[in-house]
Design an enzyme around this catalytic site. Structure first.
Site, PDB file in Angstrom:
ATOM      1  N   VAL A   1     -19.574   0.969  -4.675  1.00  0.00           N
ATOM      2  CA  VAL A   1     -19.777  -0.379  -4.139  1.00  0.00           C
ATOM      3  C   VAL A   1     -21.247  -0.595  -3.774  1.00  0.00           C
ATOM      4  O   VAL A   1     -21.867  -1.603  -4.149  1.00  0.00           O
ATOM      5  CB  VAL A   1     -18.868  -0.613  -2.904  1.00  0.00           C
ATOM      6  CG1 VAL A   1     -19.190  -1.933  -2.232  1.00  0.00           C
ATOM      7  CG2 VAL A   1     -17.398  -0.556  -3.306  1.00  0.00           C
TER       8      VAL A   1
ATOM      9  N   LYS B   1       0.852  -1.183   0.000  1.00  0.00           N
ATOM     10  CA  LYS B   1       0.000   0.000   0.000  1.00  0.00           C
ATOM     11  C   LYS B   1       0.881   1.223   0.000  1.00  0.00           C
ATOM     12  O   LYS B   1       1.997   1.198   0.534  1.00  0.00           O
ATOM     13  CB  LYS B   1      -0.868   0.015   1.270  1.00  0.00           C
ATOM     14  CG  LYS B   1      -2.071   0.919   1.185  1.00  0.00           C
ATOM     15  CD  LYS B   1      -3.233   0.213   0.552  1.00  0.00           C
ATOM     16  CE  LYS B   1      -4.432   1.116   0.403  1.00  0.00           C
ATOM     17  NZ  LYS B   1      -5.587   0.395  -0.146  1.00  0.00           N
TER      18      LYS B   1
END
Ligand code: NAD
Length: 367
Positions: free
Chosen positions: A180, A76
């Site tokens: 989403v 990340k």
């Protein structure tokens, strides 16, 4: 608090802290584990990102990618900056970041909070690698096709079997009606579910008979919010948690289900679209209340699976098929073992992911 508290047998493998006075860039890259292949993980831009957050998110990607059976480890990166800065400045900052990580060949950046496919195009231009690219560069538009929402609906169709729930006629609540949340509602509606509660950052509504989903999606496309939609009843956003339903889907912020509010929930299944939407204690309490929780790194893997298919040259239909195959197999294995071993689904999934990373690591030797 030292950085070493984040080091364990899995990683991290590499931590890079970047300062560039010329562009005012302050960024961190954590490559957690690359035993299964080069790490895939998002590039996040937010003013308040921390090194700890980056460590936790990188590990979460290792587990998510391992659970999804991808040939990729986890990593990340974060840039500490306001994502709403002027466009030219933001491009300059992202390109400076890309130059700084150019030689970290075992990290493949993807879009995350504060970045999107346009910035990934700049990262690819500089480094030669990135996922979540624009269509013109061979990308699969994962938010537009609803890769993560689709994965959630696949997870739920398996979980429903284990909860004696028929999705046809079931009621769902979605917190966070963005990419989403909207696609999860759309794919679940195709299986006969009705949306009875919904929220976005501007408000929440409930409609026990079910919203007209097409009308609500069109309202959002036109720039409207849940609060100014015509149907159903406006409720306080905090009340969404208590709306009775079969499936409750967090698809917005972290830490929305906590010890202080979890007992108000009235649902059979929680399917975690958002990352870390519930505290560990709240998840234990849900298990005690007989609520089935499908953990984030299993339920919301559709996006990264799509990104990996893109990276390996696949197309949209291959991505959707892979999402369906991987998530349904994983949810089934997780819930079968959860029943026989009397462990929570998260405990089982974490153990499966750890096993997969450790077995990939046996092929890595120094020298
Ligand atoms: P998005 O920005 O498209 O949508 C987020 C939605 O949440 C928006 O409608 C926003 O108005 C709403 N929201 C924000 N704060 C809220 C609040 N306090 N209460 C209710 N609603 C609120 O984001 P997204 O891509 O849909 O991502 C949602 C979550 O899912 C994030 O936690 C993200 O990390 C996670 N996630 C996304 C993907 C993906 O493929 N996009 C993959 C894995 C995980």
């Amino acid at each position: 608090m030292t950085d070493f508290q984040f080091v364990d047998a899995l990683g991290p493998e590499k931590v890079l802290e970047i300062y560039d006075p010329a562009t005012n860039l302050h960024a961190i890259l954590v490559v957690d584990n690359v035993a299964a292949g080069p790490a895939i993980g998002g590039l996040r831009m937010a003013p308040d990102v921390s090194k700890q957050e980056c460590f936790r998110l990188a590990r979460a990607m290792t587990l998510k990618n391992a659970m999804a059976g991808l040939a990729h480890g986890g990593g990340k990166s974060v840039i500490a900056a306001d994502p709403n800065m002027p466009e030219s400045e933001k491009v300059r900052l992202v390109r400076a970041f890309a130059h700084a990580i150019k030689d970290v060949l075992d990290y493949i950046p993807g879009p995350d909070m504060g970045t999107n496919e346009l910035y990934m195009a700049h990262v690819r231009d500089v480094t030669g690698r990135a996922v979540g690219l624009p269509v013109e560069l061979g990308g699969i538009p994962l938010d537009e096709i609803g890769a993560t929402g689709y994965g959630l609906s696949v997870a739920l169709s398996i979980a429903a079997e284990f909860s004696n729930l028929d999705l046809d006629g079931s009621s769902i609540v979605v917190q966070g009606f963005g990419s989403v949340g909207q696609h999860a509602a759309r794919f679940l509606a195709q299986q006969g579910a009705r949306l009875v509660g919904v929220s976005d950052s501007r408000g929440a509504r409930t409609c026990p008979d079910g919203f007209n989903l097409e009308k609500l999606l069109e309202h959002k496309r036109q720039g409207g919010g849940v609060a100014d939609f015509s149907d159903g009843e406006l409720i306080d956003s905090e009340e969404l948690l208590a709306v009775p339903c079969d499936v409750w889907i967090p698809a917005a912020r972290p830490d929305v289900i906590r010890e202080d509010n979890v007992s108000r929930m009235n649902t059979k299944i929680v399917a975690q679209g958002a990352n870390i939407p519930a505290s560990p204690q709240a998840e234990q309490m849900l298990a005690g209340q007989g609520v089935l929780v499908i953990p984030d790194f299993v339920a919301n893997a559709g996006g990264v699976i799509c990104a990996a298919v893109e990276y390996h040259g696949g197309n949209q239909s291959q991505a959707m098929m892979t999402i369906s195959d991987r998530i349904s197999a994983n949810v089934r294995e997780m819930l079968e073992r959860s029943a026989t071993e009397s462990l929570t689904p998260r405990a089982v999934a974490t153990s499966i992911a750890h096993e997969r990373v450790r077995s990939a690591m046996q092929y890595r030797h120094t020298g």
